[in-house]
Design an enzyme around this catalytic site. Structure first.
Site, PDB file in Angstrom:
ATOM      1  N   GLU A  94     185.456  67.031  -8.897  1.00  9.30           N
ATOM      2  CA  GLU A  94     185.728  68.140  -7.979  1.00  9.30           C
ATOM      3  C   GLU A  94     185.130  67.916  -6.599  1.00  9.30           C
ATOM      4  O   GLU A  94     185.605  68.477  -5.601  1.00  9.30           O
ATOM      5  CB  GLU A  94     185.193  69.458  -8.564  1.00  9.30           C
ATOM      6  CG  GLU A  94     183.684  69.597  -8.639  1.00  9.30           C
ATOM      7  CD  GLU A  94     183.047  69.046  -9.902  1.00  9.30           C
ATOM      8  OE1 GLU A  94     181.893  69.400 -10.194  1.00  9.30           O
ATOM      9  OE2 GLU A  94     183.716  68.242 -10.592  1.00  9.30           O
TER      10      GLU A  94
ATOM     11  N   CYS B 260     180.916  66.465 -16.874  1.00 12.23           N
ATOM     12  CA  CYS B 260     179.474  66.221 -16.984  1.00 12.23           C
ATOM     13  C   CYS B 260     178.937  66.820 -18.285  1.00 12.23           C
ATOM     14  O   CYS B 260     179.233  66.338 -19.366  1.00 12.23           O
ATOM     15  CB  CYS B 260     178.758  66.756 -15.743  1.00 12.23           C
ATOM     16  SG  CYS B 260     177.078  66.115 -15.530  1.00 12.23           S
TER      17      CYS B 260
ATOM     18  N   HIS C 181     181.559  64.072 -11.377  1.00  9.34           N
ATOM     19  CA  HIS C 181     182.051  65.341 -10.831  1.00  9.34           C
ATOM     20  C   HIS C 181     183.235  65.086  -9.899  1.00  9.34           C
ATOM     21  O   HIS C 181     183.082  64.993  -8.683  1.00  9.34           O
ATOM     22  CB  HIS C 181     180.934  66.062 -10.076  1.00  9.34           C
ATOM     23  CG  HIS C 181     179.869  66.600 -10.968  1.00  9.34           C
ATOM     24  ND1 HIS C 181     179.921  67.864 -11.509  1.00  9.34           N
ATOM     25  CD2 HIS C 181     178.720  66.035 -11.426  1.00  9.34           C
ATOM     26  CE1 HIS C 181     178.862  68.068 -12.267  1.00  9.34           C
ATOM     27  NE2 HIS C 181     178.112  66.976 -12.237  1.00  9.34           N
TER      28      HIS C 181
END
Length: 544
Positions: free
Chosen positions: A518, A382, A516
């Site tokens: 994750e 990001c 993102h």
């Protein structure tokens, strides 16, 4: 029939209600049940989207675009059940909805009060959108006795009365401190916490007692007697070696068995804990250690990067290595005279996480340059990806005045405010004057990967869908200049207007993503980018 489990906490916060609930959900899943996990947050913010990471930790984003509490990340990682908008609610959202109804006249002139209107809204949230699940687990944020939490406790008390017999179970997580100077474990804080809970009409069925030491049987019996809880339902909750061993530890101590017993379920199948046992073995016997440096803005509070921490460990599981994380504040490198070499030279890989604002931005740009020039695996996420692109524009493409409009007015607007984008079948429009809360590009969006690129190889497909949370975007107008300099735009939105992924071909591993990843990583299903990133770090460390 859907059954409801309410998880409350007492004495102090941060005892691990979210982990406890996620672990319990995983254990019920392992027995073949379908579960849904929810968080009720008593604070007045509508959602955590505008809250400082230092106040609240990371903001977890769901596929459908909800900005939620970080505990929903635990729920997803432990159970694999994707959270939705309807799985997190705050006092602020409850009151916002009620006031909107009152202004419309929906209450037909009635006096709007906490009881019944606020408590009814909370109950409606708990009972809504459950589908065909066997258990809905609801965590109440904060601790019993918090004034802002009282409407939530009252709502679940009422639900217990309104649901069928044995359709609701209360699990209370509390603290058993050990006073070293006295050499004693003290049960009084737990007794007072349960007394406070019972004073508002809630009798816990199961006590989950957090302690640094094993709880003597005599102390468990004492707690059960004073708290009106069966001895077997006083469950010891010691620190586990790793959070992914919590389900195994809680099962050994009988948490899932006691919860099912209070529901009157006697014929539950034994849990299949194979995958948790496999994860435990992998965590305990790695082939070695890789050192990952995270250059971030909020490193003083690791919870600000909770999902990144877990995704890195998942990547370690995929590569059978232990991941050691070094936290470095990007502000350290804002000064051009700062020594990057002393902080970064021992890194097997460098990760540049998300963030907002000018503070630490120059530091991230310098860290990206260091990783690129020293050929250290680098992963920009990001904001981290945006700063890596600015660095490439300045130092690879020699674009004068390259910068971002997030702060200042650069001559070359490499990164700028997103003014419109497509969401489903509608167009989203934003401007500088738009409210900050809930107005970012949020949730799952698709990207098309460039054939033959490194990311296409990693994903094993040419189309992906990932979760986003950003207001600024790399300017597609500079694509040709940057690609000519060696920064490849290897992933774009389906309409080709929004850069999603960049990479450097002539580098061991240098990838930046606008989304993102994750948020979609699981211990039993590590995200492919994190698996590949840690694999590159493993090669850098010469473990292979």
């Amino acid at each position: 029939m859907t059954r409801y489990i309410f998880i409350t906490g007492g004495v102090v916060s941060s005892l691990g209600k979210g982990i406890a609930m996620a672990a319990l959900g995983a254990l019920l899943q392992a027995r073949g049940y379908k579960v849904r996990l929810r968080k009720l947050d008593p604070y007045l913010n509508v959602d955590p989207g505008t809250m400082s990471p230092y106040q609240h930790g990371e903001v977890y984003v769901t596929d459908d675009g909800a900005e939620t509490d970080l505990d929903l990340g635990h729920y997803e990682r432990f159970t694999g059940v994707s959270a939705r908008q309807t799985d997190n609610v705050t006092t602020g959202r409850i009151y916002q909805n009620i006031i909107e109804k009152e202004r419309r006249g929906d209450y037909l002139g009635a006096t709007v009060q906490v009881i019944p209107h606020v408590t009814n809204a909370i109950k409606d949230f708990v009972l809504s959108d459950a589908g065909d699940v066997d258990f809905v687990l609801c965590e109440i944020g904060g601790t019993v006795g918090d004034i802002e939490g009282l409407p939530f406790f009252e709502a679940i008390r009422q639900l217990n009365q309104e649901l069928d017999v044995q359709q609701a179970v209360f699990v209370h997580l509390t603290l058993l401190p050990f006073i070293a100077s006295a050499g004693e474990m003290k049960t009084k804080p737990t007794q007072h916490s349960v007394k406070e809970l019972r004073s508002i009409g809630i009798q816990p069925h199961v006590l989950l007692c957090r302690s640094e030491r094993a709880i003597p049987d005599g102390e468990r019996r004492k707690i059960g007697q004073f708290c009106n809880v069966k001895h077997d339902s006083v469950i010891e909750a010691l620190d586990s070696e790793h959070i992914y061993e919590v389900p195994l530890d809680y099962h050994r101590r009988g948490l899932d068995r006691e919860v099912l017993r209070h529901f009157g379920i006697k014929d539950a199948p034994e849990p299949d804990l194979t995958r948790w046992n496999n994860i435990s073995k992998a965590l305990r016997s790695p082939d070695g250690t890789v050192d990952i440096t995270v250059v971030g803005k909020y490193v003083a509070l690791p919870d600000a990067y909770k999902s990144i921490i877990e995704a890195l460990h998942h990547g370690g599981l995929a590569n059978q290595v232990r991941v050691k994380i070094k936290w470095v504040s990007s502000e350290l490198f804002d000064d051009s005279d700062s020594d990057l070499e002393s902080e970064l030279s021992g890194s097997h890989a460098i990760l540049l996480p998300g963030g907002f604002g000018e503070r630490g931005a120059t530091g991230k740009i310098r860290a990206a340059q260091y990783a690129r020039e020293k050929r250290i695996p680098c992963f920009g996420i990001c904001y981290g990806m945006q700063m890596a692109v600015v660095e490439a524009a300045r130092n690879m493409a020699q674009i004068e005045g390259a910068g971002t409009t997030e702060f200042g007015s650069p001559n070359a607007k490499i990164v700028g405010l997103m003014e419109e984008w497509t969401k489903g079948n509608s167009k989203e429009v934003r401007s500088e004057s738009t409210d900050l809360g809930g107005t970012l590009r949020l949730g799952a969006y698709s990207a098309i990967l460039k054939s033959g690129s490194k990311v296409a190889e990693i994903y094993g497909t040419d189309r992906i869908e990932e979760r986003h949370r950003h207001r600024y975007e790399v300017n597609i107008a500079y694509k040709e200049q940057l690609e000519a300099a060696g920064l490849i735009f290897s992933g774009l939105s389906p309409d080709g207007l929004l850069p999603e992924i960049v990479e450097i071909e002539d580098h061991p591993w240098y990838i930046g993503v606008q989304y993102h990843p994750e948020l979609k990583s699981r211990p039993f299903e590590p995200h492919p980018l994190f698996s590949s990133f840690i694999g590159a770090a493993k090669i850098q460390s010469r473990l292979v």
